[in-house]
Design a protein around this motif. Structure first.
Motif, PDB file in Angstrom:
ATOM      1  N   ILE A 150       1.164  -0.500   0.171  1.00 61.88           N
ATOM      2  CA  ILE A 150      -0.340  -0.089   0.150  1.00 61.88           C
ATOM      3  C   ILE A 150       1.119   1.185  -0.062  1.00 61.88           C
ATOM      4  CG2 ILE A 150      -1.880   1.487   1.342  1.00 61.88           C
ATOM      5  CD1 ILE A 150      -2.743  -1.161   2.409  1.00 61.88           C
ATOM      6  N   LYS A 151       1.880   1.599   0.937  1.00 64.82           N
ATOM      7  CA  LYS A 151       2.712   2.341   0.881  1.00 64.82           C
ATOM      8  C   LYS A 151       3.617   2.664  -0.155  1.00 64.82           C
ATOM      9  CE  LYS A 151       6.517   2.184   3.023  1.00 64.82           C
ATOM     10  NZ  LYS A 151       7.816   1.777   4.387  1.00 64.82           N
ATOM     11  N   TRP A 152       4.408   1.750  -1.384  1.00 61.24           N
ATOM     12  CA  TRP A 152       4.512   1.967  -2.465  1.00 61.24           C
ATOM     13  C   TRP A 152       3.520   2.021  -3.306  1.00 61.24           C
ATOM     14  CZ3 TRP A 152       9.808   2.337  -3.280  1.00 61.24           C
ATOM     15  CH2 TRP A 152      10.882   2.292  -1.929  1.00 61.24           C
ATOM     16  N   THR A 153       2.692   1.831  -3.054  1.00 61.82           N
ATOM     17  CA  THR A 153       1.470   1.627  -4.579  1.00 61.82           C
ATOM     18  C   THR A 153       1.048   3.872  -4.306  1.00 61.82           C
ATOM     19  OG1 THR A 153       0.498  -0.255  -4.239  1.00 61.82           O
ATOM     20  CG2 THR A 153      -0.633   1.508  -4.833  1.00 61.82           C
ATOM     21  N   PHE A 154       0.851   4.187  -3.025  1.00 62.22           N
ATOM     22  CA  PHE A 154       0.788   5.769  -3.256  1.00 62.22           C
ATOM     23  C   PHE A 154       1.756   6.224  -3.430  1.00 62.22           C
ATOM     24  CE2 PHE A 154       1.541   9.096  -0.100  1.00 62.22           C
ATOM     25  CZ  PHE A 154       0.015   9.518  -0.399  1.00 62.22           C
ATOM     26  N   TRP A 155       2.967   6.315  -3.477  1.00 59.72           N
ATOM     27  CA  TRP A 155       4.259   6.424  -3.310  1.00 59.72           C
ATOM     28  C   TRP A 155       4.014   7.032  -4.679  1.00 59.72           C
ATOM     29  CZ3 TRP A 155       5.376  11.038  -0.541  1.00 59.72           C
ATOM     30  CH2 TRP A 155       5.522  10.856   0.676  1.00 59.72           C
ATOM     31  N   ILE A 156       3.869   5.758  -5.578  1.00 60.43           N
ATOM     32  CA  ILE A 156       4.496   5.573  -6.971  1.00 60.43           C
ATOM     33  C   ILE A 156       3.052   6.906  -7.635  1.00 60.43           C
ATOM     34  CG2 ILE A 156       4.537   4.018  -8.723  1.00 60.43           C
ATOM     35  CD1 ILE A 156       5.702   1.933  -7.348  1.00 60.43           C
ATOM     36  N   THR A 157       2.319   6.761  -6.947  1.00 58.38           N
ATOM     37  CA  THR A 157       0.731   7.230  -7.575  1.00 58.38           C
ATOM     38  C   THR A 157       1.367   8.584  -7.426  1.00 58.38           C
ATOM     39  OG1 THR A 157      -0.638   5.378  -7.287  1.00 58.38           O
ATOM     40  CG2 THR A 157      -1.501   7.620  -7.790  1.00 58.38           C
ATOM     41  N   TRP A 173       4.481  10.660  -7.271  1.00 57.40           N
ATOM     42  CA  TRP A 173       5.279  10.631  -8.320  1.00 57.40           C
ATOM     43  C   TRP A 173       5.129  10.715  -9.855  1.00 57.40           C
ATOM     44  CZ3 TRP A 173       9.308  13.701  -6.596  1.00 57.40           C
ATOM     45  CH2 TRP A 173       9.571  13.561  -4.485  1.00 57.40           C
ATOM     46  N   VAL A 174       4.373   9.674 -10.092  1.00 62.54           N
ATOM     47  CA  VAL A 174       3.431   9.643 -11.341  1.00 62.54           C
ATOM     48  C   VAL A 174       2.681  11.123 -11.464  1.00 62.54           C
ATOM     49  CG1 VAL A 174       2.116   8.362 -12.987  1.00 62.54           C
ATOM     50  CG2 VAL A 174       2.999   7.218 -11.952  1.00 62.54           C
ATOM     51  N   LEU A 175       1.447  11.060 -10.262  1.00 66.27           N
ATOM     52  CA  LEU A 175       1.012  12.854 -10.997  1.00 66.27           C
ATOM     53  C   LEU A 175       2.024  13.599 -10.926  1.00 66.27           C
ATOM     54  CD1 LEU A 175      -1.977  11.955  -8.763  1.00 66.27           C
ATOM     55  CD2 LEU A 175      -1.952  12.069 -10.866  1.00 66.27           C
ATOM     56  N   ILE A 176       2.970  14.051 -10.100  1.00 64.04           N
ATOM     57  CA  ILE A 176       3.262  15.185  -9.952  1.00 64.04           C
ATOM     58  C   ILE A 176       4.608  15.353 -11.090  1.00 64.04           C
ATOM     59  CG2 ILE A 176       5.982  16.210  -9.008  1.00 64.04           C
ATOM     60  CD1 ILE A 176       5.038  15.242  -6.034  1.00 64.04           C
ATOM     61  N   ALA A 177       4.908  14.569 -11.968  1.00 69.75           N
ATOM     62  CA  ALA A 177       5.488  13.632 -13.013  1.00 69.75           C
ATOM     63  C   ALA A 177       4.780  14.562 -14.067  1.00 69.75           C
ATOM     64  CB  ALA A 177       6.427  13.017 -13.368  1.00 69.75           C
ATOM     65  N   ALA A 178       3.373  13.750 -14.165  1.00 68.63           N
ATOM     66  CA  ALA A 178       2.719  14.665 -15.152  1.00 68.63           C
ATOM     67  C   ALA A 178       2.284  15.668 -15.509  1.00 68.63           C
ATOM     68  CB  ALA A 178       1.473  13.867 -15.198  1.00 68.63           C
ATOM     69  N   PHE A 179       2.588  16.274 -14.121  1.00 66.23           N
ATOM     70  CA  PHE A 179       2.184  17.580 -13.860  1.00 66.23           C
ATOM     71  C   PHE A 179       3.558  18.715 -14.530  1.00 66.23           C
ATOM     72  CE2 PHE A 179       2.571  21.308 -11.298  1.00 66.23           C
ATOM     73  CZ  PHE A 179       1.489  22.414 -11.438  1.00 66.23           C
TER      74      PHE A 179
END
Length: 210
Positions: A5-12, A14-20
């Motif tokens: 859960i923790k890794w899924t949260f942080w990956i999500t 950072w993906v949103l930050i990179a897309a932004f």
């Protein structure tokens, strides 16, 4: 399970930050402008990817005329840009010169036989399925299709963001080591002591040998 859960949260995150940042920061394309036009656009579910009405115009959230710049990449693939003011809104490009930019782009049109290559600075994405276009910020002539432009603004923003993220992470580690971890250890120790006392109390009621 908790680690997943923790890794899924942080990956999500950072993906949103990179897309932004990828959508917002400026990029440069080397293209050959083939045509410029103006057409009426009806806004639908993709309205979030369009800018506000040009500065000084009456707001219309249903449809309005939008400038477009049609171009060809060096590899022969087509590319279409919209040309809209950003005004004082987001992203903070403070673009108010839509008409002037359209005039410049029209003056730089060229043919396949006598190409004039230009650098189009823009932000945003091109997606044919939901009809979204990057917004052109500026156009300028370049020497040829192999011209490379270093994105200094994007590099600077990424470096500053990385330094900020590292500083926040470092302070959080110190705060957690000094405040959070001792508190959690105290709660865990208190829980262990309570469990031990409850066990002794229960055994006293059971009596010997039970």
């Amino acid at each position: 399970m908790w680690d997943i859960i923790k890794w899924t949260f942080w990956i999500t995150v950072w993906v949103l930050i990179a897309a932004f940042f990828h959508y917002t920061l400026p990029q440069n394309d080397i293209v050959r402008i083939t045509d410029t036009l103006e057409k009426r656009v009806d806004f639908g579910d993709n309205s979030i990817f369009w800018a506000h009405p040009d500065t000084g115009e009456v707001a219309n959230t249903t449809n309005r005329d939008v400038f477009f710049i049609q171009a060809i990449r060096p590899n022969g693939r087509p590319m279409v840009y919209r040309n809209e003011d950003t005004g004082w809104g987001w992203p903070p490009y403070f673009k108010f010169h839509t008409t002037n930019l359209q005039t410049q782009a029209s003056d730089m049109k060229s043919t396949k036989d006598t190409p004039q290559w230009v650098a189009v600075k823009h932000y945003g994405w091109r997606n044919e399925f939901i009809s979204i276009y990057p917004n052109a910020i500026s156009v300028k002539p370049v020497d040829g299709p192999d011209t490379r432009i270093i994105p200094w603004i994007a590099i600077t923003v990424w470096v500053l963001f990385g330094c900020l993220a590292l500083a926040i992470w470092s302070r959080w580690r110190k705060f957690r080591a000094n405040r959070v971890d001792p508190l959690l250890d105290g709660v865990e120790q208190g829980w262990d002591d309570t469990s031990s006392k409850a066990s002794k109390w229960w055994n006293s009621w059971r009596g010997p040998g039970k």
